[in-house]
Design a protein around this motif. Sequence first.
Motif, PDB file in Angstrom:
ATOM      1  N   ARG A   1      -2.441   1.708 -12.978  1.00 16.66           N
ATOM      2  CA  ARG A   1      -3.849   2.032 -12.650  1.00 16.66           C
ATOM      3  C   ARG A   1      -4.463   0.915 -11.824  1.00 16.66           C
ATOM      4  O   ARG A   1      -4.952  -0.073 -12.360  1.00 16.66           O
ATOM      5  CB  ARG A   1      -4.651   2.224 -13.935  1.00 16.66           C
ATOM      6  CG  ARG A   1      -4.265   3.465 -14.678  1.00 16.66           C
ATOM      7  CD  ARG A   1      -5.478   4.334 -14.977  1.00 16.66           C
ATOM      8  NE  ARG A   1      -5.100   5.437 -15.846  1.00 16.66           N
ATOM      9  CZ  ARG A   1      -4.992   6.700 -15.436  1.00 16.66           C
ATOM     10  NH1 ARG A   1      -5.238   7.017 -14.175  1.00 16.66           N
ATOM     11  NH2 ARG A   1      -4.655   7.646 -16.292  1.00 16.66           N
ATOM     12  N   THR A   2      -4.395   1.068 -10.503  1.00 19.54           N
ATOM     13  CA  THR A   2      -5.027   0.127  -9.572  1.00 19.54           C
ATOM     14  C   THR A   2      -5.727   0.983  -8.507  1.00 19.54           C
ATOM     15  O   THR A   2      -5.854   2.196  -8.674  1.00 19.54           O
ATOM     16  CB  THR A   2      -3.970  -0.762  -8.885  1.00 19.54           C
ATOM     17  OG1 THR A   2      -3.115   0.087  -8.116  1.00 19.54           O
ATOM     18  CG2 THR A   2      -3.145  -1.547  -9.885  1.00 19.54           C
ATOM     19  N   GLU A   3      -6.094   0.343  -7.419  1.00 22.39           N
ATOM     20  CA  GLU A   3      -6.754   1.111  -6.343  1.00 22.39           C
ATOM     21  C   GLU A   3      -5.745   1.770  -5.405  1.00 22.39           C
ATOM     22  O   GLU A   3      -6.116   2.442  -4.440  1.00 22.39           O
ATOM     23  CB  GLU A   3      -7.655   0.165  -5.537  1.00 22.39           C
ATOM     24  CG  GLU A   3      -8.815  -0.374  -6.341  1.00 22.39           C
ATOM     25  CD  GLU A   3      -9.597  -1.429  -5.572  1.00 22.39           C
ATOM     26  OE1 GLU A   3      -9.533  -1.433  -4.328  1.00 22.39           O
ATOM     27  OE2 GLU A   3     -10.258  -2.247  -6.223  1.00 22.39           O
ATOM     28  N   PHE A   4      -4.471   1.532  -5.692  1.00 23.52           N
ATOM     29  CA  PHE A   4      -3.366   1.950  -4.826  1.00 23.52           C
ATOM     30  C   PHE A   4      -3.446   3.425  -4.385  1.00 23.52           C
ATOM     31  O   PHE A   4      -3.393   3.735  -3.192  1.00 23.52           O
ATOM     32  CB  PHE A   4      -2.078   1.685  -5.608  1.00 23.52           C
ATOM     33  CG  PHE A   4      -0.797   2.050  -4.921  1.00 23.52           C
ATOM     34  CD1 PHE A   4      -0.128   1.129  -4.140  1.00 23.52           C
ATOM     35  CD2 PHE A   4      -0.238   3.321  -5.077  1.00 23.52           C
ATOM     36  CE1 PHE A   4       1.078   1.451  -3.530  1.00 23.52           C
ATOM     37  CE2 PHE A   4       0.957   3.652  -4.469  1.00 23.52           C
ATOM     38  CZ  PHE A   4       1.608   2.719  -3.703  1.00 23.52           C
ATOM     39  N   HIS A   5      -3.562   4.341  -5.351  1.00 25.87           N
ATOM     40  CA  HIS A   5      -3.486   5.765  -5.027  1.00 25.87           C
ATOM     41  C   HIS A   5      -4.706   6.233  -4.253  1.00 25.87           C
ATOM     42  O   HIS A   5      -4.595   6.971  -3.278  1.00 25.87           O
ATOM     43  CB  HIS A   5      -3.288   6.580  -6.311  1.00 25.87           C
ATOM     44  CG  HIS A   5      -2.029   6.176  -7.025  1.00 25.87           C
ATOM     45  ND1 HIS A   5      -2.023   5.170  -7.971  1.00 25.87           N
ATOM     46  CD2 HIS A   5      -0.755   6.562  -6.867  1.00 25.87           C
ATOM     47  CE1 HIS A   5      -0.777   4.991  -8.380  1.00 25.87           C
ATOM     48  NE2 HIS A   5       0.015   5.809  -7.735  1.00 25.87           N
ATOM     49  N   GLN A   6      -5.873   5.762  -4.688  1.00 30.25           N
ATOM     50  CA  GLN A   6      -7.108   6.145  -4.014  1.00 30.25           C
ATOM     51  C   GLN A   6      -7.093   5.655  -2.561  1.00 30.25           C
ATOM     52  O   GLN A   6      -7.425   6.392  -1.640  1.00 30.25           O
ATOM     53  CB  GLN A   6      -8.291   5.550  -4.760  1.00 30.25           C
ATOM     54  CG  GLN A   6      -9.605   6.137  -4.300  1.00 30.25           C
ATOM     55  CD  GLN A   6     -10.766   5.609  -5.125  1.00 30.25           C
ATOM     56  OE1 GLN A   6     -10.606   4.697  -5.945  1.00 30.25           O
ATOM     57  NE2 GLN A   6     -11.928   6.172  -4.905  1.00 30.25           N
ATOM     58  N   ARG A   7      -6.648   4.398  -2.374  1.00 32.12           N
ATOM     59  CA  ARG A   7      -6.617   3.838  -1.017  1.00 32.12           C
ATOM     60  C   ARG A   7      -5.694   4.626  -0.100  1.00 32.12           C
ATOM     61  O   ARG A   7      -5.940   4.743   1.092  1.00 32.12           O
ATOM     62  CB  ARG A   7      -6.138   2.392  -1.063  1.00 32.12           C
ATOM     63  CG  ARG A   7      -7.189   1.417  -1.517  1.00 32.12           C
ATOM     64  CD  ARG A   7      -6.632   0.009  -1.406  1.00 32.12           C
ATOM     65  NE  ARG A   7      -7.614  -0.972  -1.799  1.00 32.12           N
ATOM     66  CZ  ARG A   7      -7.441  -2.281  -1.639  1.00 32.12           C
ATOM     67  NH1 ARG A   7      -6.345  -2.745  -1.094  1.00 32.12           N
ATOM     68  NH2 ARG A   7      -8.372  -3.122  -2.020  1.00 32.12           N
TER      69      ARG A   7
ATOM     70  N   LEU B   1       3.415  -0.622  10.209  1.00 27.21           N
ATOM     71  CA  LEU B   1       2.554  -1.470   9.372  1.00 27.21           C
ATOM     72  C   LEU B   1       3.210  -1.707   8.003  1.00 27.21           C
ATOM     73  O   LEU B   1       3.195  -2.828   7.473  1.00 27.21           O
ATOM     74  CB  LEU B   1       1.180  -0.810   9.206  1.00 27.21           C
ATOM     75  CG  LEU B   1       0.131  -1.615   8.455  1.00 27.21           C
ATOM     76  CD1 LEU B   1      -0.225  -2.899   9.198  1.00 27.21           C
ATOM     77  CD2 LEU B   1      -1.141  -0.778   8.229  1.00 27.21           C
ATOM     78  N   GLY B   2       3.795  -0.647   7.458  1.00 25.89           N
ATOM     79  CA  GLY B   2       4.491  -0.776   6.176  1.00 25.89           C
ATOM     80  C   GLY B   2       5.663  -1.752   6.264  1.00 25.89           C
ATOM     81  O   GLY B   2       5.824  -2.625   5.415  1.00 25.89           O
ATOM     82  N   PHE B   3       6.472  -1.615   7.336  1.00 25.22           N
ATOM     83  CA  PHE B   3       7.618  -2.538   7.497  1.00 25.22           C
ATOM     84  C   PHE B   3       7.119  -3.975   7.618  1.00 25.22           C
ATOM     85  O   PHE B   3       7.692  -4.906   7.064  1.00 25.22           O
ATOM     86  CB  PHE B   3       8.423  -2.214   8.773  1.00 25.22           C
ATOM     87  CG  PHE B   3       9.047  -0.838   8.809  1.00 25.22           C
ATOM     88  CD1 PHE B   3       9.596  -0.266   7.668  1.00 25.22           C
ATOM     89  CD2 PHE B   3       9.093  -0.117   9.997  1.00 25.22           C
ATOM     90  CE1 PHE B   3      10.183   1.004   7.707  1.00 25.22           C
ATOM     91  CE2 PHE B   3       9.677   1.145  10.043  1.00 25.22           C
ATOM     92  CZ  PHE B   3      10.212   1.708   8.903  1.00 25.22           C
TER      93      PHE B   3
ATOM     94  N   PHE C   1       0.858  -1.193   0.000  1.00 24.53           N
ATOM     95  CA  PHE C   1       0.000   0.000   0.000  1.00 24.53           C
ATOM     96  C   PHE C   1       0.888   1.234   0.000  1.00 24.53           C
ATOM     97  O   PHE C   1       2.050   1.187   0.435  1.00 24.53           O
ATOM     98  CB  PHE C   1      -0.927  -0.007   1.222  1.00 24.53           C
ATOM     99  CG  PHE C   1      -0.265  -0.484   2.483  1.00 24.53           C
ATOM    100  CD1 PHE C   1       0.500   0.383   3.245  1.00 24.53           C
ATOM    101  CD2 PHE C   1      -0.370  -1.813   2.875  1.00 24.53           C
ATOM    102  CE1 PHE C   1       1.128  -0.064   4.393  1.00 24.53           C
ATOM    103  CE2 PHE C   1       0.266  -2.271   4.026  1.00 24.53           C
ATOM    104  CZ  PHE C   1       1.024  -1.395   4.788  1.00 24.53           C
ATOM    105  N   GLY C   2       0.289   2.332  -0.476  1.00 26.70           N
ATOM    106  CA  GLY C   2       1.003   3.601  -0.480  1.00 26.70           C
ATOM    107  C   GLY C   2       1.052   4.174   0.923  1.00 26.70           C
ATOM    108  O   GLY C   2       0.180   3.895   1.755  1.00 26.70           O
TER     109      GLY C   2
END
Length: 208
Positions: free
Chosen positions: A130-136, A53-55, A37-38
Amino acid sequence: METFPADLSNRDDVDRVAARLEDESRPVDLLVNNAGFGMHVPLTQSDVAPHDLGFEVMCRTVLVLSGAAARAMRTRGHGRIVNVSSIAGMLAMGTYSSIKAWVTSYSEGLSVELQGTGVTVTVLLPGWVRTEFHQRAGIRASSIPNSLWLQPEQLVSAALRDVDRGKVISIPTIRYQVLAGLLRHAPKSAVRAVSGKISSSRKTPVNS
Ligand SMILES: NC(=O)c1ccc[n+]([C@@H]2O[C@H](COP(=O)([O-])OP(=O)(O)OC[C@H]3O[C@@H](n4cnc5c(N)ncnc54)[C@H](OP(=O)(O)O)[C@@H]3O)[C@@H](O)[C@H]2O)c1
């Protein structure tokens, strides 16, 4: 077809997936560590929970699952591991860049450790997809030129071709190969300047 639901931020779940990967009675020949996730979180923020959480999901889980798959595949003498990193790992855009730089470096190291075993490791460095990545992640994506967007299908076909060829670093499309070459050879001060520009263009979280 078997589905195996797991929350990859939960260590017990990760251990269950690792045990499944090491189950020799049901061999897994291709592992893709894709979950991620971003993270548009300031490094100076006092609450480090988003960084943790990212790690957890994008580093520790990749380490545990790649290790489990690699042991089982090495015993069988074949197998493929794909870790999804990012071109962002070549930039200086906070924790996300640091994490993806780790994924790239870790995967290269794993490929060295597995040389001659029949197991290949490919690290995928996508550009914008183009996925849901940026919006999420609440990242404003409208400032990104249309010509830089990749479609997921285009990315996956190119990545799988590179996996078949046993490439260690996969950067789909010529555009991004050129950009990656520039980032690799440009002065670090220029890379930091570009990173700052991209980060500030994302500052207003909107649904785009
Ligand atoms: N999109 C881009 O521009 C871009 C560029 C470079 C690299 N990447 C990388 O590509 C990978 C895939 O991202 P995407 O673009 O496909 O974003 P996405 O559409 O937001 O999908 C993210 C995926 O990660 C899964 N995931 C997240 N946290 C998880 C957890 N704790 N446990 C299990 N699964 C989890 C999500 O599962 P659920 O749907 O169940 O939540 C979803 O399948 C990531 O590693 C990302 O860093 C993306």
